[in-house]
Design a protein around this motif. Structure first.
Motif, short mmCIF file in Angstrom:
data_model
loop_
_atom_site.label_atom_id
_atom_site.label_comp_id
_atom_site.label_asym_id
_atom_site.label_seq_id
_atom_site.Cartn_x
_atom_site.Cartn_y
_atom_site.Cartn_z
N PRO A 10 43.77 37.92 36.86
CA PRO A 10 42.51 37.78 37.58
C PRO A 10 42.28 36.32 37.98
O PRO A 10 42.37 35.43 37.15
CB PRO A 10 41.44 38.21 36.56
N ARG A 17 32.97 25.43 36.49
CA ARG A 17 33.21 24.27 35.63
C ARG A 17 34.12 23.25 36.31
O ARG A 17 34.15 22.09 35.92
CB ARG A 17 33.86 24.71 34.30
N GLU A 28 42.75 27.57 40.28
CA GLU A 28 44.12 27.91 39.87
C GLU A 28 45.16 27.15 40.68
O GLU A 28 46.34 27.14 40.34
CB GLU A 28 44.37 29.42 40.03
N GLN A 107 31.81 39.31 42.14
CA GLN A 107 32.28 38.70 40.90
C GLN A 107 31.43 39.20 39.73
O GLN A 107 30.47 38.56 39.32
CB GLN A 107 32.26 37.17 41.02
N VAL A 130 45.09 35.54 31.86
CA VAL A 130 44.00 34.86 32.55
C VAL A 130 44.57 33.67 33.32
O VAL A 130 45.38 32.90 32.79
CB VAL A 130 42.91 34.45 31.53
N GLY A 131 44.16 33.57 34.60
CA GLY A 131 44.84 32.67 35.54
C GLY A 131 44.65 31.18 35.31
O GLY A 131 45.29 30.37 35.99
N ASP A 132 43.81 30.79 34.35
CA ASP A 132 43.67 29.36 34.10
C ASP A 132 43.94 29.00 32.65
O ASP A 132 43.62 27.92 32.20
CB ASP A 132 42.29 28.84 34.55
#
Ligand code: UTP
Length: 290
Positions: A10, A17, A28, A107, A130-132
């Motif tokens: 995702p 942030r 990302e 979202q 999770v993409g980060d």
């Protein structure tokens, strides 16, 4: 459980942030040393034997898919200039995995983002990354979970111990350790108050799940922060089917957190032989090392 070949990543969140850097560039795609954050995540998936990556995106994130595609014009420029090492670098990125994507049009949270990928996942066990969230060192992060999920035929979440003053930032599990580093999950709570956290074992953005998770996600009502929380669906699944948690080894950086993002940049800079000494030298000018 059959071998896991698909991962859902995702990347549709707002990334508040990371503002203002993420105003027009997805967080990302912010670089850590010479690669965007998301490339480290996809490399981990590839090293774990994943073949298909499903990005859950929004209208501003198409540049993420482009990063994993050929750029023929740039390839031509590099070829004509004889920059064959660079040509190899960018071709490798395009050839790592199959890329698919689905839009999350509103979202509504991480759980909702995963639910958007239901049709592309189908009826097989799958991974979520999770993409980060970045994991490094030893066995690739998601592979650590895949090995246990396949051996035990159970859904598995990745956990790491966090300091007591950080438990309110994570989903926290209550579990019984059944073998070293493997827990049977009794309960999961999203961002508990510090005094009410059942443990310091935090869910860290890596999951291997059976496809029934989608049925649980369908039933979840908006929870903490008005979002459809993946943790709430995991709770339902843990109660009815059982679930394991694996304490992950290696290092983790949350690229959405500035201190961790900057640390990751320095870490990767220091790994690079040609940069290490110059970087240390410059750091010494304004850091007092003990
Ligand atoms: P985060 O909690 O990091 O949220 O989401 P965020 O909105 O991206 O970032 P901040 O907190 O505002 O800075 C965890 C992951 O879930 C994705 C995000 O892209 C991130 O990879 N996500 C979150 C979605 O895909 N959709 C959502 O509705 C929410």
């Amino acid at each position: 459980m059959d071998a896991v070949k698909k991962v859902v990543i995702p990347v549709a969140g707002w990334g508040t942030r990371s503002l203002p850097a993420s105003k027009n560039i997805p967080k990302e795609m912010l670089p850590i040393y010479n690669k965007p954050v998301i490339q480290y995540v996809v490399e981990e998936a590839q090293r774990s034997g994943i073949e298909d990556v499903i990005f859950v995106t929004n209208r501003d994130k198409s540049v993420i898919e482009d990063h994993f595609d050929y750029n023929l014009q740039l390839e031509g420029v590099l070829e004509r200039a004889g920059k064959l090492d660079k040509l190899k670098l960018i071709r490798e990125v395009a050839e790592m995995v199959n890329i698919m994507s689905v839009r999350q049009k509103k979202q509504l949270g991480l759980g909702h983002a995963v639910l958007c990928a239901r049709d592309l996942v189908g009826n097989s066990p799958f991974a979520i990354m999770v993409g980060d969230d970045l994991m490094f060192g030893g066995v690739p992060g998601i592979k650590q979970l895949m090995d246990v999920a396949v051996a035990e035929n159970m859904s598995v979440v990745g956990v790491m111990e966090v300091p007591a003053d950080k438990v309110d930032k994570y989903g926290i599990i209550d579990g019984d350790e059944i073998s070293p580093g493997v827990y049977r999950v009794n309960n999961l709570v999203e961002k508990p108050e510090r005094s009410k956290a059942p443990s310091r074992l935090a869910i860290v953005g890596r999951y291997v799940l059976k496809p029934e998770i989608f049925d649980f996600l369908k039933q979840v009502k908006p929870g903490h922060g008005g979002e459809i929380q993946l943790t709430d669906a995991l709770q339902g699944m843990a109660t009815s089917q059982g679930m394991l948690a694996v304490r992950m080894s290696g290092m983790r950086f949350d690229a959405g957190d500035w201190a961790e993002y900057l640390t990751a940049n320095i870490y990767f800079g220091l790994q690079e032989e040609s940069l290490r000494y110059e970087l240390l030298d410059k750091l010494k000018n304004f850091v007092q090392f003990k």
